[in-house]
Design a protein around this motif. Sequence first.
Motif: not given
Length: 267
Positions: A65-68, A112-114, A143-147, A236-239
């Motif tokens: 899962w991802k937190a955003g 960038c995310e942890v 690294v998340e690539i969001i779109d 955990s979400g983008g820093i």
Amino acid sequence: MSQNLTLSREDIVRLCERVEGAQTRASAIPKLTDEYPAMTIADGYAVQNELRRRYLAQGHRQVGWKAGLTSKAKMKQMGVDVPSIGFLTDRMARPENAAISTADLVHPRVECEVAFVMKRELRGPGCTAADVLAATDYVLPAVEIIDSRFAGFKFDLPSVIADNGSSARFVGGGRARYVEELDLRTLGVVLEKNGEIVAMGASAAVLGHPAEAIAMLVNILAELGETLPAGSFVMSGGITEAIAVKPGDSVVARFQELGSVSMRFVA
Ligand code: 0L1
Ligand code: MG
């Protein structure tokens, strides 16, 4: 969350098909609330859940899962004030140093995310950051690539949740570490694109501590009738704010204590 549903089952399926089409054809669509202005966050999760059900039925494997929208910078950038969650599958994963195609993406951005890998199942409500740290096997940089599939990045929270939190691709890498070895609140990160620093921040930007974002995710999962299984990969979400990328760009995310994650983008 079911008490706040405004969409009928038919509407949920219809909107899910619209989002799935936009994701698989990489074609932008108007935000869903243009047609359904009363749509709620619960409606967004109902569409997301239908999307997850369909992808799993098609043979995609859920890996986590991802937190955003968990940092002030991201909330400000996107004009929302509540975090969200989305699911991650094996089809979204790319190896470190990969050449990532943008042909199947609408308007990709990197952040960038942890990432956390869980050794024990977690269930809410009432999950705390301390519970998360005790259930974590190790953390690694990602690294998340969001779109976002919404035209011109114009959306609201119910729409973006229905679009699975803009999830598209993710790359884990660097150096995996046990949480006891780190102060996860104070990790610095620098994001470089084509050798230039384009964003930087510290992990405390994520709800004060990235484990807080995972606890929030577990508590939202509880509202959806789900738990976080052992073995899950959880972002955990983008820093920092998200940075747009295009073919020809190369990206390096350098994390204090956790090493770096690299990738390049191709047509
Ligand atoms: O990962 C996230 O922070 C979700 C971002 C959703 C909105 C966007 O597309 O920027
Ligand atoms: Mg993200």
